[in-house]
Each structure stands twice: as C-alpha cells, then as structure tokens.
Design an enzyme around this catalytic site. Structure first.
Site, mmCIF file in Angstrom:
data_model
loop_
_atom_site.group_PDB
_atom_site.id
_atom_site.type_symbol
_atom_site.label_atom_id
_atom_site.label_comp_id
_atom_site.label_asym_id
_atom_site.label_seq_id
_atom_site.Cartn_x
_atom_site.Cartn_y
_atom_site.Cartn_z
ATOM 1 N N ARG A 157 40.074 -20.642 76.591
ATOM 2 C CA ARG A 157 38.670 -20.337 76.928
ATOM 3 C C ARG A 157 37.709 -21.185 76.098
ATOM 4 O O ARG A 157 36.668 -20.716 75.648
ATOM 5 C CB ARG A 157 38.338 -18.850 76.739
ATOM 6 C CG ARG A 157 39.205 -17.901 77.533
ATOM 7 C CD ARG A 157 39.007 -18.000 79.038
ATOM 8 N NE ARG A 157 40.025 -17.201 79.702
ATOM 9 C CZ ARG A 157 41.238 -17.660 80.024
ATOM 10 N NH1 ARG A 157 41.572 -18.919 79.796
ATOM 11 N NH2 ARG A 157 42.105 -16.877 80.621
ATOM 12 N N SER A 204 36.080 -10.047 81.358
ATOM 13 C CA SER A 204 36.488 -9.676 79.990
ATOM 14 C C SER A 204 35.354 -9.941 79.010
ATOM 15 O O SER A 204 34.803 -11.035 78.975
ATOM 16 C CB SER A 204 37.707 -10.489 79.566
ATOM 17 O OG SER A 204 38.806 -10.084 80.336
ATOM 18 N N GLU A 274 33.821 -13.281 74.777
ATOM 19 C CA GLU A 274 34.081 -14.273 75.823
ATOM 20 C C GLU A 274 32.805 -14.474 76.642
ATOM 21 O O GLU A 274 32.520 -15.555 77.120
ATOM 22 C CB GLU A 274 35.239 -13.795 76.727
ATOM 23 C CG GLU A 274 35.594 -14.800 77.796
ATOM 24 C CD GLU A 274 36.939 -14.538 78.452
ATOM 25 O OE1 GLU A 274 37.927 -14.187 77.763
ATOM 26 O OE2 GLU A 274 37.010 -14.680 79.688
HETATM 27 C C1 LIG Z 1 35.062 -9.450 87.956
HETATM 28 C C2 LIG Z 1 35.179 -10.659 87.061
HETATM 29 C C3 LIG Z 1 36.425 -11.174 86.764
HETATM 30 C C4 LIG Z 1 36.555 -12.283 85.939
HETATM 31 N N1 LIG Z 1 37.799 -12.772 85.665
HETATM 32 C C5 LIG Z 1 37.934 -13.861 84.889
HETATM 33 C C6 LIG Z 1 39.238 -14.395 84.611
HETATM 34 O O1 LIG Z 1 40.267 -13.886 85.053
HETATM 35 N N2 LIG Z 1 39.307 -15.502 83.847
HETATM 36 C C7 LIG Z 1 38.207 -16.136 83.335
HETATM 37 O O2 LIG Z 1 38.353 -17.163 82.681
HETATM 38 N N3 LIG Z 1 36.973 -15.650 83.574
HETATM 39 C C8 LIG Z 1 36.804 -14.535 84.329
HETATM 40 N N4 LIG Z 1 35.548 -14.031 84.569
HETATM 41 C C9 LIG Z 1 34.378 -14.624 83.913
HETATM 42 C C10 LIG Z 1 33.646 -15.715 84.718
HETATM 43 O O3 LIG Z 1 33.844 -15.586 86.099
HETATM 44 C C11 LIG Z 1 34.073 -17.088 84.271
HETATM 45 O O4 LIG Z 1 33.748 -17.254 82.901
HETATM 46 C C12 LIG Z 1 33.411 -18.216 85.043
HETATM 47 O O5 LIG Z 1 33.974 -19.424 84.591
HETATM 48 C C13 LIG Z 1 31.902 -18.284 84.862
HETATM 49 O O6 LIG Z 1 31.378 -19.168 85.825
HETATM 50 P P1 LIG Z 1 29.864 -19.082 86.293
HETATM 51 O O7 LIG Z 1 29.626 -20.175 87.269
HETATM 52 O O8 LIG Z 1 29.527 -17.717 86.744
HETATM 53 O O9 LIG Z 1 29.108 -19.445 84.939
HETATM 54 P P2 LIG Z 1 27.845 -18.728 84.286
HETATM 55 O O10 LIG Z 1 28.203 -17.340 83.928
HETATM 56 O O11 LIG Z 1 26.646 -18.943 85.121
HETATM 57 O O12 LIG Z 1 27.707 -19.589 82.960
HETATM 58 C C14 LIG Z 1 28.702 -19.526 81.969
HETATM 59 C C15 LIG Z 1 28.534 -20.722 81.033
HETATM 60 O O13 LIG Z 1 28.901 -21.897 81.725
HETATM 61 C C16 LIG Z 1 27.877 -22.870 81.578
HETATM 62 N N5 LIG Z 1 27.877 -23.710 82.783
HETATM 63 C C17 LIG Z 1 27.980 -23.302 84.072
HETATM 64 N N6 LIG Z 1 27.957 -24.375 84.890
HETATM 65 C C18 LIG Z 1 27.834 -25.472 84.096
HETATM 66 C C19 LIG Z 1 27.746 -26.875 84.345
HETATM 67 N N7 LIG Z 1 27.779 -27.392 85.575
HETATM 68 N N8 LIG Z 1 27.628 -27.715 83.275
HETATM 69 C C20 LIG Z 1 27.586 -27.219 82.014
HETATM 70 N N9 LIG Z 1 27.650 -25.912 81.725
HETATM 71 C C21 LIG Z 1 27.786 -25.052 82.753
HETATM 72 C C22 LIG Z 1 26.603 -22.062 81.427
HETATM 73 O O14 LIG Z 1 25.584 -22.838 80.788
HETATM 74 C C23 LIG Z 1 27.088 -20.914 80.564
HETATM 75 O O15 LIG Z 1 27.077 -21.317 79.205
HETATM 76 C C24 LIG Z 1 35.393 -12.911 85.398
HETATM 77 C C25 LIG Z 1 34.133 -12.391 85.697
HETATM 78 C C26 LIG Z 1 34.013 -11.269 86.523
HETATM 79 C C27 LIG Z 1 32.645 -10.738 86.848
#
Ligand SMILES: Cc1cc2nc3c(=O)[nH]c(=O)nc-3n(C[C@H](O)[C@H](O)[C@H](O)COP(=O)(O)OP(=O)(O)OC[C@H]3O[C@@H](n4cnc5c(N)ncnc54)[C@H](O)[C@@H]3O)c2cc1C
Length: 279
Positions: A157, A204, A274
């Site tokens: 992560r 998480s 996380e």
């Molecule tokens: C029900 C549920 C289940 C989940 N299960 C998992 C799992 O199994 N494994 C896991 O790893 N995660 C899980 N997650 C967490 C989440 O989905 C991940 O962390 C995902 O990668 C976040 O992506 P996002 O586009 O929503 O990013 P955001 O939440 O919008 O942003 C997260 C971070 O990424 C950065 N970011 C986003 N896009 C870019 C870009 N293009 N360039 C630079 N920085 C960027 C943002 O600035 C921020 O710091 C889960 C979440 C939920 C709600």
C-alpha cells in the site's frame, strides 16, 4: 475543463462526509493540467474518493479530477495503456470481456486506476503493480515522465508517487490470457459476505501491521461495533468504519483515535492509517 465553484464534497467521498470546497475542476485532456496547476495554490487530485475522509468544514482546496481521462489503448495482445481516471471496476469488466488475466483478485475495489496506482492497491495477496510495466506521470516542473516499474519504489500500500508529488496520467499494463471468472466470482462473494457494503465506508481504515491483521487486533480488543455519533466500527468487518447515520468528520476521527490508542495500549502496536484524512 469543467469548474464547479463552492462545490459540496459530500458526494465525492464514499464515506458521504465532506464540506464545501473552493473549486472542483474536471480536466478534459492532460495538456490542460500543468497550466492549471501553475495558477493554483492548494490543489488536491481526487479519484473516486473511496479512500478519502474529508472534513465537513470548509475545504480550502481546489480538487482536480482526472475522471474524464479514461481511455484504454491497445499496445499489443497482452499490453494496454490505461488512463488514470478510468473507474477500476470498468477496467476489470474490460479485462473480463477481452479475456485478459492478472487482476482478478482486485475485483470489487471501487477506486479509479490512478487511485489504485497511487497507493499500490490490492487484495488477496495481489497488487495492481503486479501487472504494471511503467507509469506516465506529470512532475511538479510540468515534465511528463515515463517511469519503469523497476525504477519506482513500491511496497505494501505504498509508492513513492506521494513523496514526489507526481500526478499519474496513465500506466502500461501487461496481462496473461484467460481471465479467471471463477476466481473473480469467488472474491466478489467473499467481499459481499465480509464487508459492510450497505453503509458508506472507505474500505480498510488501517494498514495491516507487519505480522498482524488490523481487523483481528481491533475485534480482539473488544472494539467491534463501538459507536461514536453516527459512526461505527463495523460489526461485519472490524477494520471498516461505517457511516450508519449522519456521521460527522469528528465522529469518524474520534473512533480512529480510540482504535489507535487502544491497540497501542493493549499490543504496543502503532496502527498506520490506510485511509487519507483531508482537512
Ligand atoms: C468498499 C471498499 C472496499 C475497498 N477495498 C479495497 C481493497 O481491497 N484494497 C485496496 O487497496 N483498497 C481498497 N479500498 C480503498 C480504495 O478503493 C482504494 O484505496 C483506491 O485505490 C482509491 O482510489 P480512488 O480513485 O477512490 O482514490 P481517492 O480516494 O480519490 O484518492 C486516494 C489518493 O489517491 C490519490 N490519487 C488519486 N488519483 C490520482 C492520480 N491520478 N494521480 C496522483 N494521485 C492520485 C489522491 O490524491 C489521494 O491521495 C476499498 C474501499 C472501499 C470503499
């Protein structure tokens, strides 16, 4: 680009908590990005907001969304270039339709491709970087860099993208043939049975400390089901905090602090978040 001033951010976080932000800007092509950034003093790149806990006060940020950058380009029969704004679940649908294998374990992660790359998202022992050859990023000086995976610091992560303030534009992926439908269905069902998907949440809350499972530590410490205001440590998965009814930012952060303090006192372990907290 599309600009929304004084944007209510509640619906831009999957926790359904968030105040008003200065601006929400959706860029429509990557060339718009650097000229825009030069004129902003406090921007934040947002994906699907599935890992973001937002303050419910005024958010003094210009949020920038890359969600309109979502093209998939075929490089060869095993390789794709994928833009960062693509919804990860849509990307997995594409892989299934095109019979490409490698990321089945990640089915059900609700972020964008860029969001997963940022933190090397993964599940069930598999991570997005297992299928990445290189990433395309914009650096702070406005240069577009192609970085090979071997030259990038990545871990559990973790990637060095955050320290370098890079914005992910796209990535080159490599796959095997034969999407494993059975495995992806099995994992979908596991998620349905073990995660509180009926309530707003951020997945998480804490990373697993080396050699331990955060969820196990939290449930063994007796905190599962504990509530503060409208927020609760999920009864279904103790590493999830759920918004059961009108939770505030302070409800959630108080629960987080309580968990951190309890785990430190009981096990002498410092839990690392996380999720990303923005205020
Ligand atoms: C029900 C549920 C289940 C989940 N299960 C998992 C799992 O199994 N494994 C896991 O790893 N995660 C899980 N997650 C967490 C989440 O989905 C991940 O962390 C995902 O990668 C976040 O992506 P996002 O586009 O929503 O990013 P955001 O939440 O919008 O942003 C997260 C971070 O990424 C950065 N970011 C986003 N896009 C870019 C870009 N293009 N360039 C630079 N920085 C960027 C943002 O600035 C921020 O710091 C889960 C979440 C939920 C709600």
């Amino acid at each position: 680009m599309i600009i929304t001033k004084d944007c209510n951010m509640k619906n831009h976080s999957s926790m359904k908590i968030g105040g008003v932000a200065r601006q929400f800007i959706e860029i429509e092509n990557k060339e718009e990005l650097y000229p825009l950034l030069k004129n902003l003093k406090n921007y934040f790149i947002i994906g699907n907001g599935t890992n973001l806990l937002l303050s419910d006060d005024f958010l003094d940020f210009d949020f920038i969304s890359l969600k309109k950058l979502r093209k998939i380009s075929i490089i060869d029969e095993n390789r794709l270039n994928v833009e960062a704004g693509l919804d990860f679940p849509l990307f997995l649908n594409y892989l299934e339709k095109n019979n490409l294998s490698g990321l089945e374990e990640l089915v059900g992660i609700p972020g964008t491709v860029g969001g997963l790359i940022f933190m090397n998202g993964g599940a069930h022992g598999r991570e997005i970087f297992d299928c990445i050859e290189s990433i395309e990023v914009l650096d702070e000086k406005g240069n577009i860099l192609i970085i090979e995976k071997k030259d990038l610091k990545i871990g559990y992560r973790y990637t060095e993208i955050k320290e370098n303030n890079w914005i992910i534009l796209s990535a080159n992926f490599i796959f095997q043939k034969n999407f494993n439908k059975e495995l992806s269905e099995e994992i979908k069902n596991k998620r349905k049975n073990s995660q509180p998907l009926e309530f707003p949440n951020l997945g998480s809350t804490f990373k697993n400390p080396s050699g331990f499972f955060a969820a196990k530590l939290i449930s063994e410490s007796g905190l599962q089901g504990y509530k503060i205001g409208g927020a609760q440590i999920s009864t279904k998965h103790s590493n999830f905090i759920v918004n059961i009814e009108g939770a505030t930012f302070s409800d959630v952060t108080s629960l987080i602090k309580l968990v951190e303090k309890t785990i430190k006192e009981k096990y002498n372990i410092n839990l690392e978040k996380e999720i990303i907290v923005l205020k």
